[in-house]
Design an enzyme around this catalytic site. Structure first.
Site, PDB file in Angstrom:
ATOM      1  N   ASN A   9       0.867  -1.182   0.000  1.00  0.00           N
ATOM      2  CA  ASN A   9       0.000   0.000   0.000  1.00  0.00           C
ATOM      3  C   ASN A   9       0.905   1.233   0.000  1.00  0.00           C
ATOM      4  OD1 ASN A   9      -1.800   2.049   0.474  1.00  0.00           O
ATOM      5  ND2 ASN A   9      -2.427   1.354   2.515  1.00  0.00           N
ATOM      6  N   LYS A  11       0.142   4.232  -0.274  1.00  0.00           N
ATOM      7  CA  LYS A  11      -0.474   5.426   0.334  1.00  0.00           C
ATOM      8  C   LYS A  11      -0.240   6.640  -0.588  1.00  0.00           C
ATOM      9  CE  LYS A  11      -0.148   3.196   4.773  1.00  0.00           C
ATOM     10  NZ  LYS A  11      -0.013   3.274   6.220  1.00  0.00           N
ATOM     11  N   HIS A  95      -9.417   1.096   5.397  1.00  0.00           N
ATOM     12  CA  HIS A  95      -8.121   1.354   6.035  1.00  0.00           C
ATOM     13  C   HIS A  95      -8.326   2.325   7.200  1.00  0.00           C
ATOM     14  CE1 HIS A  95      -4.003   2.528   6.727  1.00  0.00           C
ATOM     15  NE2 HIS A  95      -3.639   1.458   6.039  1.00  0.00           N
ATOM     16  N   GLU A  97      -6.642   4.734   8.211  1.00  0.00           N
ATOM     17  CA  GLU A  97      -6.390   6.145   7.883  1.00  0.00           C
ATOM     18  C   GLU A  97      -7.632   6.780   7.262  1.00  0.00           C
ATOM     19  OE1 GLU A  97      -2.803   5.469   5.654  1.00  0.00           O
ATOM     20  OE2 GLU A  97      -1.744   5.006   7.517  1.00  0.00           O
ATOM     21  N   GLU A 167      -4.809  -4.885  10.805  1.00  0.00           N
ATOM     22  CA  GLU A 167      -3.806  -3.829  10.986  1.00  0.00           C
ATOM     23  C   GLU A 167      -4.073  -3.114  12.309  1.00  0.00           C
ATOM     24  OE1 GLU A 167      -2.146  -2.618   6.800  1.00  0.00           O
ATOM     25  OE2 GLU A 167      -3.708  -1.233   7.423  1.00  0.00           O
ATOM     26  N   GLY A 173       2.835   2.493  10.788  1.00  0.00           N
ATOM     27  CA  GLY A 173       3.768   3.612  10.612  1.00  0.00           C
ATOM     28  C   GLY A 173       4.513   4.005  11.873  1.00  0.00           C
ATOM     29  N   SER A 213       3.849  -1.886  10.414  1.00  0.00           N
ATOM     30  CA  SER A 213       5.306  -1.952  10.603  1.00  0.00           C
ATOM     31  C   SER A 213       5.875  -3.330  10.281  1.00  0.00           C
ATOM     32  CB  SER A 213       5.695  -1.509  12.021  1.00  0.00           C
ATOM     33  OG  SER A 213       5.314  -0.162  12.224  1.00  0.00           O
TER      34      SER A 213
HETATM   35  P1  13P Z   1       3.280   0.547   7.645  1.00  0.00           P
HETATM   36  O1  13P Z   1       3.788  -0.753   7.065  1.00  0.00           O
HETATM   37  O2  13P Z   1       3.976   1.749   7.139  1.00  0.00           O
HETATM   38  O3  13P Z   1       3.206   0.473   9.140  1.00  0.00           O
HETATM   39  O4  13P Z   1       1.755   0.698   7.133  1.00  0.00           O
HETATM   40  C1  13P Z   1       0.909  -0.383   7.237  1.00  0.00           C
HETATM   41  C2  13P Z   1      -0.341  -0.055   6.510  1.00  0.00           C
HETATM   42  O5  13P Z   1      -1.087   0.801   6.913  1.00  0.00           O
HETATM   43  C3  13P Z   1      -0.607  -0.788   5.265  1.00  0.00           C
HETATM   44  O6  13P Z   1      -1.895  -0.554   4.814  1.00  0.00           O
END
Ligand code: 13P
Length: 250
Positions: A9, A11, A95, A97, A167, A173, A213
């Site tokens: 992803n 982003k 997601h 976010e 997640e 992150g 992560s």
């Molecule tokens: P990170 O791997 O940067 O922690 O992000 C995970 C994520 O949100 C994948 O959708």
């Protein structure tokens, strides 16, 4: 047998030319065809990347979101049908976010799932608890509610098509990954809840990915767990060597 999957992803990262270069590097470095690699770039890159990957059976493209309505005056938005028309076969829905920054509720997520399935896209549906829920040890209840309220309206046939990504919000992150013990515990719980609702065959066949992560160092231990079928990778999917190392971690 359920499929091993690593999804990147991206982003809101990479220009189109940077993205094409990254795909090129990933293709050159990729050795195993057993693992399905899904690339989820920004909307603007979908068509070009889908075109490059269309002849590769072990690669696919995902959008990071789609709108919950079929058309209309919604400036800046993209429908599931539009995503499908680019050649993308998957779409990330729910997601954390988007739940946080775009205020997406279960009601909206249900509509997105239905739109995606109607457009023949495979949803990668994200769930995960907050740090408060984890600390209060209510994380399993939170996960159960997310699955029940957003997914359990699906027919067995539709449910059998989706992918779930666990997640934990506190691991995204942050560099703090769930331990394999914590992640396996939740994945096992999710599969058990699905078994109760949809039965053994569907629960055994659904791919449940871990995200948060996940990187080239910890992927092997996570992917060795019985109920972890791969990863949804954020930061580490932006570098071809890291992404490739993760795809080789089964
Ligand atoms: P990170 O791997 O940067 O922690 O992000 C995970 C994520 O949100 C994948 O959708």
């Amino acid at each position: 047998m359920r499929r091993k999957i690593v999804a990147g992803n991206w982003k809101m990262n990479k220009s189109l030319s940077q993205g094409l270069q990254l795909v090129d590097e990933i293709l050159s470095a990729s050795t195993s065809t057993e693992v399905l690699k899904i690339i989820a770039p920004p909307f603007t890159h979908l068509t070009a990347i889908a075109e490059i990957l269309k002849s590769k059976a072990d690669f696919a493209v995902a959008a990071q979101d789609c709108h919950h309505l079929p058309s209309g005056a919604y400036t800046g938005e993209v429908t599931a049908e539009m995503v499908a028309s680019t050649g993308a076969k998957y779409v990330i829905i729910g997601h954390s976010e988007r739940r946080l920054y775009a205020g997406e509720t279960n009601d909206i997520l249900i509509q997105k799932l239905n739109r995606a399935l109607a457009a023949n896209l495979i949803p990668i549906f994200c769930i995960g608890e907050s740090i408060e829920e984890r600390n209060a040890k209510t994380h399993l209840e939170a996960i159960r509610a997310q699955i029940k309220e957003a997914l359990f309206h699906l027919s067995p046939n539709d449910f059998g098509k989706i992918i779930i990504a666990y997640e934990p919000v506190w691991a995204i992150g942050t560099g703090v990954t769930a331990t394999s013990y914590q992640a396996q515990g939740v994945h096992d719980f999710i599969r058990t809840e699905i078994n109760k609702k949809y039965g053994k065959e569907i629960s055994e066949n659904i791919s449940i990915l871990y995200g948060g992560s996940c990187n080239a160092q910890n992927a092997k231990e996570l992917f060795a767990c019985a109920d972890i079928d791969g990863g949804l990778i954020g930061g580490a999917s932006l570098k071809s060597s890291d992404f490739t190392a993760i795809t080789n971690s089964f």
